[in-house]
Structures are given as structure tokens and as C-alpha cells.
Design an enzyme around this catalytic site. Structure first.
Site, PDB file in Angstrom:
ATOM      1  N   ASP A 126       9.392  -1.569   0.296  1.00  0.00           N
ATOM      2  CA  ASP A 126       8.678  -0.312   0.038  1.00  0.00           C
ATOM      3  C   ASP A 126       7.514  -0.531  -0.930  1.00  0.00           C
ATOM      4  O   ASP A 126       6.414  -0.043  -0.698  1.00  0.00           O
ATOM      5  CB  ASP A 126       9.659   0.724  -0.532  1.00  0.00           C
ATOM      6  CG  ASP A 126       9.046   2.107  -0.688  1.00  0.00           C
ATOM      7  OD1 ASP A 126       8.209   2.481   0.157  1.00  0.00           O
ATOM      8  OD2 ASP A 126       9.402   2.817  -1.647  1.00  0.00           O
ATOM      9  N   HIS A 128       2.347  -2.807  -3.226  1.00  0.00           N
ATOM     10  CA  HIS A 128       1.777  -2.427  -4.526  1.00  0.00           C
ATOM     11  C   HIS A 128       1.908  -3.540  -5.579  1.00  0.00           C
ATOM     12  O   HIS A 128       0.945  -3.887  -6.268  1.00  0.00           O
ATOM     13  CB  HIS A 128       2.448  -1.171  -5.084  1.00  0.00           C
ATOM     14  CG  HIS A 128       2.501  -0.009  -4.130  1.00  0.00           C
ATOM     15  ND1 HIS A 128       1.553   0.199  -3.163  1.00  0.00           N
ATOM     16  CD2 HIS A 128       3.381   1.019  -4.015  1.00  0.00           C
ATOM     17  CE1 HIS A 128       1.871   1.294  -2.487  1.00  0.00           C
ATOM     18  NE2 HIS A 128       2.966   1.808  -2.983  1.00  0.00           N
ATOM     19  N   ARG A 162       4.408  17.566  16.837  1.00  0.00           N
ATOM     20  CA  ARG A 162       5.310  18.103  17.864  1.00  0.00           C
ATOM     21  C   ARG A 162       5.452  19.612  17.794  1.00  0.00           C
ATOM     22  O   ARG A 162       6.022  20.225  18.668  1.00  0.00           O
ATOM     23  CB  ARG A 162       6.676  17.445  17.745  1.00  0.00           C
ATOM     24  CG  ARG A 162       6.796  16.305  18.739  1.00  0.00           C
ATOM     25  CD  ARG A 162       8.095  15.606  18.614  1.00  0.00           C
ATOM     26  NE  ARG A 162       8.210  15.011  17.292  1.00  0.00           N
ATOM     27  CZ  ARG A 162       8.995  13.983  17.014  1.00  0.00           C
ATOM     28  NH1 ARG A 162       9.743  13.465  17.951  1.00  0.00           N
ATOM     29  NH2 ARG A 162       9.058  13.485  15.788  1.00  0.00           N
ATOM     30  N   LYS A 206       1.178   1.989   5.129  1.00  0.00           N
ATOM     31  CA  LYS A 206       2.310   1.073   5.075  1.00  0.00           C
ATOM     32  C   LYS A 206       3.566   1.814   5.539  1.00  0.00           C
ATOM     33  O   LYS A 206       3.557   3.043   5.500  1.00  0.00           O
ATOM     34  CB  LYS A 206       2.461   0.525   3.665  1.00  0.00           C
ATOM     35  CG  LYS A 206       3.027   1.548   2.681  1.00  0.00           C
ATOM     36  CD  LYS A 206       3.286   0.895   1.375  1.00  0.00           C
ATOM     37  CE  LYS A 206       4.012   1.771   0.428  1.00  0.00           C
ATOM     38  NZ  LYS A 206       5.278   2.352   0.831  1.00  0.00           N
ATOM     39  N   HIS A 261      -1.999   2.623  -1.424  1.00  0.00           N
ATOM     40  CA  HIS A 261      -2.658   3.642  -2.263  1.00  0.00           C
ATOM     41  C   HIS A 261      -2.817   3.184  -3.713  1.00  0.00           C
ATOM     42  O   HIS A 261      -3.624   3.729  -4.441  1.00  0.00           O
ATOM     43  CB  HIS A 261      -1.966   4.999  -2.139  1.00  0.00           C
ATOM     44  CG  HIS A 261      -0.711   5.148  -2.939  1.00  0.00           C
ATOM     45  ND1 HIS A 261       0.487   4.661  -2.529  1.00  0.00           N
ATOM     46  CD2 HIS A 261      -0.474   5.746  -4.133  1.00  0.00           C
ATOM     47  CE1 HIS A 261       1.417   4.943  -3.428  1.00  0.00           C
ATOM     48  NE2 HIS A 261       0.853   5.598  -4.425  1.00  0.00           N
ATOM     49  N   LYS A 296      14.145   2.938  -8.262  1.00  0.00           N
ATOM     50  CA  LYS A 296      14.269   4.402  -8.325  1.00  0.00           C
ATOM     51  C   LYS A 296      15.345   4.747  -9.341  1.00  0.00           C
ATOM     52  O   LYS A 296      16.239   3.941  -9.606  1.00  0.00           O
ATOM     53  CB  LYS A 296      14.715   4.955  -6.969  1.00  0.00           C
ATOM     54  CG  LYS A 296      13.814   4.578  -5.800  1.00  0.00           C
ATOM     55  CD  LYS A 296      12.769   5.608  -5.547  1.00  0.00           C
ATOM     56  CE  LYS A 296      11.936   5.287  -4.326  1.00  0.00           C
ATOM     57  NZ  LYS A 296      10.633   5.937  -4.341  1.00  0.00           N
TER      58      LYS A 296
END
Ligand code: BG6
Length: 527
Positions: A272, A277, A77, A185, A215, A379
Site C-alpha cells: 500500500d 510513497h 454503475r 496505485k 500522491h 495503521k
């Protein structure tokens, strides 16, 4: 490797293959150089592009693995000229590339860069400009009509983008050239939306031309799981319910969500990283031996094992007992004050998103019956570590005085995905001295110590494979579908349960995660 090195590698490996009839040249380290092509990157101004994709493209060019004609069209953008985009890419490469700076490589790459300003992804006129720019590059740089569309954008934009890319004619079949779509993803947010996404992308390219990026599959250590299991004799006979007590798959991060609230709060830890993964790690760890390393053969085995995954514990579905979720509160980590999840910028006060998830799974097949697989990801945990730990059963009999074995735990093989990439085996050994005392010792293989080469970044491998049309490291839609089949009931269960449990930053997650293993008479590693 620079271009001169790669030329040398080509001739020496060809010579080696030529002199040894048992060696297949495809198995040697011949540089695999991508065809000339134009890559159109949607989302070039995003974090992923800046930190990973653009540096990986430069690293590939630097290693001589991209065609000199490779061209990159950024779509975004911002009101940028081609020069602005070059300056931005240069900044990202300078900050994040793995390989050294070579002005001549950069200049060659920069010559093929263009930027197309989109007022939005629904800006029809911008797609016309994009078509013109791609045609100009085909003519001026000899990219032969080969096109890769890299969609590093939220899936909500996929309908608008795919529809317009198709209408623009950019992906129409053209004899002698290829058209591919690379998608990042999340592949949907549940099974139904993943199917919808797939059918959208399927409208513009054939299934074999869709490259879904997980990844983790590009990481050397993840690929090494198959090498360890199927290129050696000594592990496979033990790799089953006869010897394995349980498996723990951990992906712990010591950072918070940073500036990603917009993405993360709609997703949570399970979607996530577990859906992709961790379930991929489980599949590679638990699958049967494929007939070859071809994409179809590997995929078939991964699909089979994912299909056997169950959420039940000893045949009973009790998601309160087999799952745990948490979110970090504010506190200190490494001596630094850190905010709680709901204090992070952009996170709504009434959020119920989890930043930690743990799930106990079983695999209903002959090899794994009765062996729990515990998955956890979060996390702001105690440290950054991703590993697969295969924990073995106790020996059926120990001919030692019980006091001699008091310091002995279970034999464990730990596949260390990151950091300190390598493999550790934990085994019992005699302590030097005049009496019999046993203690656990570690046998260690470290990538750093065993190989001189630095591992390429996962994205180098994956971008190159996508440009080469090599599918083995990309999950197929059926794997995605099967992963959602596993996760959907868990997420639905959590949605009805309100706010996740709390955990302190720098800990190993909420108490409920520990209870999940205690219930089975086990403990997490490192807790
Ligand atoms: C991504 C997740 O897929 O993986 C992130 O979206 C996570 O939340 C990241 O931080 C971790 O990747 P790596 O390669 O650093 O383990």
C-alpha cells in the site's frame, strides 16, 4: 487565488521577468493554465474521487487554473442523470474542497459535467455512449479533442477498460490534440503484474502519456526535499556515509482501515505505501544531484539509487532480521474502543495481511555504503506522522566532561512531511548557567510560520500537471519496476511466514519492529 488574482499574478510576474534578464519567466509563479479538455473519470463514485479528486478539480477551477471549457465525464454503475452527478460532485466539493465556494465557478464547472452509466466495465454499448458524449462535449465546449482518462479503479479492471477504450477510438491519435491516461496505485501487486499493467496501458497511449499517481510526490514537503538538498550549500557535504549514521523514514497513521477492507486486505501495508510513497521518499533523500529538474534528469537519478538498494545486512540476506510486520489487535485508542484488524468489517478471519511493515535497507554505492535506511509504515499507531529523519554520527571527539554531555543525542535533521510541515534540526547547546552542561535543542522551520500561502493539496498539483503534460512528479514505469524488485522478496518471505505479529492500537508497532533496530544498536524515534 481567484481568477482576478491570477490575472494580476500573470501580469505582475511577467512584468518582473521582463525587467530582470536573469529571471526566467518559467521559474516565476505564472499561473499554469491547462488546455481545454475532457476528463473521463472511471471510479468517480469511489472514496478517492469523493474525498480528493473532485474537490481538487473544483479547487483548480477556483484558482483559475482550468480552462473554462474543462469538462468532466463520470463513468459508473449508478443509474444517474447528469444532474445527479452534479449534485454528487457538489456534495463532495462542499465537504472537502480547500478553497471557498464560488457559485459562478461552480456553475461553469457543472455545465461541463456528464454522467455515463455502465452496467459493468465490459459494457460495450456504454463505451459507444461514452464516445458520443465526449464528441458532443468537444463540439459544444471546444475541448479540441484533448482527453484525459483517469482510472481510479482496481487494477483488475484495467484489461477490460483499456481494451474497450482503445476499440472505441477514443484514444486514437488526432493531430493537434492529446490523449493521456492517469492511473492510480497500486501499480500491480508485484513486479510481473506491474509489467503486465504497463504493457496494457502502453497499448493505448505512448509511455509519455501515462501519468502514474503517487500522491506523495504532489506534496509540497516532499518536493522540498530536493530544494533543501540542492538549493543549499550546507547540507550536501554532510549527506553521506562520512557523517550520516542512519536514516529513518516513517509513515504512521493513527486510523484503522475504515471501510477499505476490500482493497486493503489484498494489499497490506508494504504494498500500500512502502512500494510507492516510502521508496519514493528514500529515492529523493538518497539520490545524486540531477543535472536539471527535468522529468528525465530527476527520474534518472531516482532510478540509479533505487537500483542500488539492497535487502542485505552487511552483505547477508536475512529477512527475519531485517524486516518486521504486524497487525493491530483490538483495544483502546485515545480512550475509544477500536476493533482489531480481523474484527474490521469485511476482513476474513484467516487473513494474514499486515497493517504494519518495517524494512531495513542498504544502498550499495559510494555515498551510502554502510548507512542503513529504516522504513516503517502502519495503521493505528500512536499518532499521524510522516517524516524522514537523517540521524548523524556522534562527533569523533568531545572535549567536555562526560557528565556535561549526558543529555546529548545525535544531531538529526527531520524533514516533516506531515503534519506540522517543515524541517527540524536537533543539535547540542549549552544550558544557560555557570557550568558547562549540554542539552539537545531544536531549530525549527515551519511552513505555516514562514509562508503566507496555504499549500495546495497534492491532488491539485498532480491533476494540473497531468492536464499540462508535465511529467516530473509522476513515477516512471522503471521506478515502479525497481521498487517491486526491492519488495517482492520481502512479500514472498512473509507469505510463507503465516500470521503477522500483533501490536496494540496507539503503540509504535510490534516488538519485532523494535528488535530490528535494537539488533543494530539503535532505536526508532518516538518509540
Ligand atoms: C494512500 C494509502 O496511498 O495514502 C492509504 O492507500 C493511506 O492507506 C493514505 O491512508 C495516506 O495518505 P496521506 O496523504 O493522508 O498521508
Amino acid at each position: 487565488m481567484d481568477t482576478a488574482d491570477s490575472a494580476h499574478a500573470t501580469s505582475s510576474s511577467q512584468a518582473a521577468a521582463g525587467s530582470n534578464p536573469l529571471l526566467d519567466p518559467r521559474d516565476l509563479r505564472l499561473p499554469r493554465i491547462a488546455d481545454p479538455c475532457v476528463m473521463v473519470m472511471f471510479g468517480i463514485t469511489g472514496d478517492l474521487a469523493r474525498h480528493k479528486l473532485l474537490p481538487a478539480i473544483y479547487d483548480l477551477a477556483n484558482r483559475g487554473l482550468l480552462s473554462p471549457s474543462f469538462s468532466l465525464v463520470g463513468v459508473g454503475r449508478r443509474d444517474w442523470s447528469d444532474e445527479d452527478m452534479r449534485a454528487y460532485v457538489r456534495g463532495s466539493v462542499g465537504a472537502h474542497a480547500r478553497t471557498p465556494w464560488h457559485e459562478s465557478i461552480w456553475e461553469q464547472l457543472a455545465e461541463g459535467m456528464r454522467f455515463v452509466t455502465f452496467s459493468s466495465f465490459e459494457d460495450d454499448e456504454a463505451y459507444e455512449r461514452l464516445t458520443g458524449v465526449v464528441a458532443e462535449l468537444d463540439a459544444s465546449r471546444g475541448t479540441s479533442g484533448n482527453r484525459a482518462f483517469y482510472l481510479s479503479i482496481p487494477p483488475g479492471w484495467f484489461p477490460a477498460v483499456t481494451q474497450r477504450v482503445a476499440a472505441s477510438g477514443l484514444v486514437d491519435d488526432a493531430p493537434g490534440s492529446w490523449r493521456r491516461v492517469v492511473i492510480e496505485k497500486p501499480f500491480g501487486h508485484d513486479r510481473d503484474s506491474a509489467r503486465e499493467l504497463d504493457s496494457l496501458v502502453g497499448r493505448i497511449v505512448r509511455p509519455d502519456d501515462v501519468f502514474r499517481v503517487d500522491h506523495y510526490l504532489g506534496k509540497e514537503t516532499v518536493q522540498n526535499i530536493l530544494a533543501l538538498r540542492f538549493a543549499n550549500t550546507m547540507f550536501e557535504p554532510l549527506w553521506n556515509q562520512g557523517y550520516v549514521d542512519h536514516v529513518q523514514i516513517t509513515m504512521a497513521e493513527d486510523i484503522g482501515i475504515g471501510s477499505r477492507a476490500g482493497y486493503y486486505d489484498t494489499i497490506g501495508a508494504a504494498r500500500d505505501v512502502i512500494q510507492n510513497h516510502l521508496l519514493q521518499l528514500l529515492a529523493l533523500t538518497a539520490m545524486e544531484e540531477p543535472s536539471s529538474m527535468d522529468a528525465a534528469a530527476v527520474r534518472a537519478e531516482k532510478e540509479k539509487v533505487l537500483d542500488c538498494v539492497r535487502l542485505t545486512r552487511h552483505g547477508v540476506l536475512d529477512l527475519d532480521a531485517t524486516t518486521a510486520r504486524g497487525r493491530y489487535v483490538g483495544g483502546f485508542q485515545g480512550g475509544v474502543a477500536v476493533p482489531g484488524y480481523t474484527e474490521e468489517q469485511g476482513v476474513p478471519q484467516d487473513s494474514t495481511t499486515e497493517t504494519f511493515a518495517a524494512i531495513r535497507l542498504e544502498i550499495a554505492n559510494r555515498r551510502w555504503a554502510g548507512v542503513p535506511f529504516y522504513l516503517r509504515a502502519g495503521k493505528r499507531l500512536a499518532r499521524r506522522v510522516t517524516e524522514v529523519a537523517v540521524v548523524f554520527k556522534q562527533p569523533p571527539f568531545l572535549p567536555f566532561d562526560p557528565s556535561a554531555t549526558a543529555g546529548v543525542g545525535a544531531n538529526t535533521i527531520v524533514l516533516r512531511i506531515q503534519p506540522d510541515e517543515g524541517i527540524t534540526m536537533r543539535l547540542a547547546s549549552k544550558v544557560p548557567g555557570t557550568h558547562m552542561e549540554l542539552r539537545d535543542v531544536l531549530m525549527d522551520f515551519g511552513y505555516g510560520a514562514s509562508f503566507n500561502e496555504e499549500s495546495p493539496e497534492a491532488y491539485e498539483r498532480l491533476i494540473l500537471d497531468a492536464l499540462l503534460g508535465d511529467a516530473p512528479l509522476f513515477p516512471h514505469q522503471r521506478e515502479v519496476d525497481l521498487s517491486w524488485r526491492i519488495l517482492d522478496p520481502v512479500i514472498e518471505h512473509w507469505a510463507a511466514a503465516g500470521v503477522p505479529d500483533s501490536y496494540r492500537p496507539g503503540s509504535w508497532g510490534p516488538d519485532s519492529a523494535h528488535d530490528l533496530l535494537t539488533r543494530d544498536g539503535r532505536t526508532w524515534r518516538r518509540s
